[in-house]
Design a protein around this motif. Structure first.
Motif, PDB file in Angstrom:
ATOM      1  N   UNK A 148       0.954  -1.296  -0.020  1.00 18.57           N
ATOM      2  CA  UNK A 148       0.154   0.009  -0.023  1.00 18.57           C
ATOM      3  C   UNK A 148       0.839   1.146   0.122  1.00 18.57           C
ATOM      4  N   UNK A 149       2.114   1.280  -0.556  1.00 19.40           N
ATOM      5  CA  UNK A 149       3.143   2.352  -0.681  1.00 19.40           C
ATOM      6  C   UNK A 149       2.529   3.037  -2.143  1.00 19.40           C
ATOM      7  N   UNK A 150       1.577   3.725  -1.987  1.00 17.24           N
ATOM      8  CA  UNK A 150       1.098   4.243  -3.161  1.00 17.24           C
ATOM      9  C   UNK A 150       1.895   5.553  -3.814  1.00 17.24           C
ATOM     10  N   UNK A 183      -6.480   5.595  -6.572  1.00 16.75           N
ATOM     11  CA  UNK A 183      -7.705   5.500  -6.089  1.00 16.75           C
ATOM     12  C   UNK A 183      -8.657   4.124  -6.180  1.00 16.75           C
ATOM     13  N   UNK A 184      -8.471   3.815  -7.412  1.00 20.16           N
ATOM     14  CA  UNK A 184      -9.351   2.492  -7.567  1.00 20.16           C
ATOM     15  C   UNK A 184      -8.692   1.432  -7.077  1.00 20.16           C
ATOM     16  N   UNK A 185      -7.206   1.347  -7.218  1.00 22.75           N
ATOM     17  CA  UNK A 185      -6.647  -0.033  -6.638  1.00 22.75           C
ATOM     18  C   UNK A 185      -6.805   0.111  -5.007  1.00 22.75           C
ATOM     19  N   UNK A 231     -10.211  -1.124  -4.031  1.00 21.26           N
ATOM     20  CA  UNK A 231     -10.114  -2.505  -4.238  1.00 21.26           C
ATOM     21  C   UNK A 231      -9.394  -3.230  -3.198  1.00 21.26           C
ATOM     22  N   UNK A 232      -8.286  -2.975  -2.983  1.00 24.99           N
ATOM     23  CA  UNK A 232      -7.238  -3.827  -2.412  1.00 24.99           C
ATOM     24  C   UNK A 232      -7.550  -3.728  -0.845  1.00 24.99           C
ATOM     25  N   UNK A 233      -7.631  -2.809  -0.376  1.00 25.50           N
ATOM     26  CA  UNK A 233      -7.767  -2.619   1.047  1.00 25.50           C
ATOM     27  C   UNK A 233      -8.703  -3.498   1.747  1.00 25.50           C
ATOM     28  N   UNK A 234      -9.817  -3.332   1.224  1.00 24.46           N
ATOM     29  CA  UNK A 234     -11.073  -4.170   2.170  1.00 24.46           C
ATOM     30  C   UNK A 234     -10.944  -5.630   1.306  1.00 24.46           C
TER      31      UNK A 234
END
Length: 109
Positions: A11-13, A42-44, A47-50
C-alpha cells in the motif's frame, strides 16, 4: 513490474505512483477502464484494502516494448483471489498501459 507489485502490496502508493505514467490507461475486463495515475491509485486502494488482495507474480515475459505478466491475486475473499494476467506497455521507464485479464471472468461478446 516487480517493484510495482511490491509497492501495491505494501500500500505504498507514493512509490507506485513513481512507476506510472501520468496518463496511464488501465483496462480491466471486470472493472472497465481507468485513465490517469491518480484514478488508478484511487481505484486500486478502494479494491485492495477491503479485499486484502496481494499480487503474486509467477512469470514476466518480455516482448518488444511490452511485458506479459502471469500471476495471481491472493485474497481471503474467494471472488477476488485467483489467476490473473497483465499485458503491460511502457513509455520509457514508466508504465503507461495495463490490460488485466482474470481467470473465470465472464465477458459479453
Amino acid at each position: 513490474m516487480r517493484d510495482l507489485a511490491a509497492a501495491l502490496n505494501s500500500l505504498d502508493y507514493g512509490r507506485a505512483g513513481e512507476l506510472l505514467a501520468d496518463d496511464i490507461v488501465v483496462f480491466n475486463v471486470r472493472g472497465g477502464r481507468t485513465e490517469g495515475r491518480d484514478a488508478f491509485i484511487e481505484k486500486d486502494r478502494g479494491f485492495r484494502e477491503p479485499a486484502r488482495a496481494v499480487i503474486a507474480l509467477d512469470d514476466i515475459i518480455h516482448h518488444n516494448d511490452e511485458v506479459l505478466v502471469r500471476g495471481r491475486l491472493d485474497s481471503p475473499v474467494p471472488e477476488v483471489g485467483g489467476p490473473t494476467m497483465w499485458r503491460v506497455g511502457f513509455n520509457g521507464p514508466l508504465i503507461s498501459e495495463i490490460e488485466i485479464t482474470r481467470s473465470g471472468q465472464e465477458i459479453d461478446a
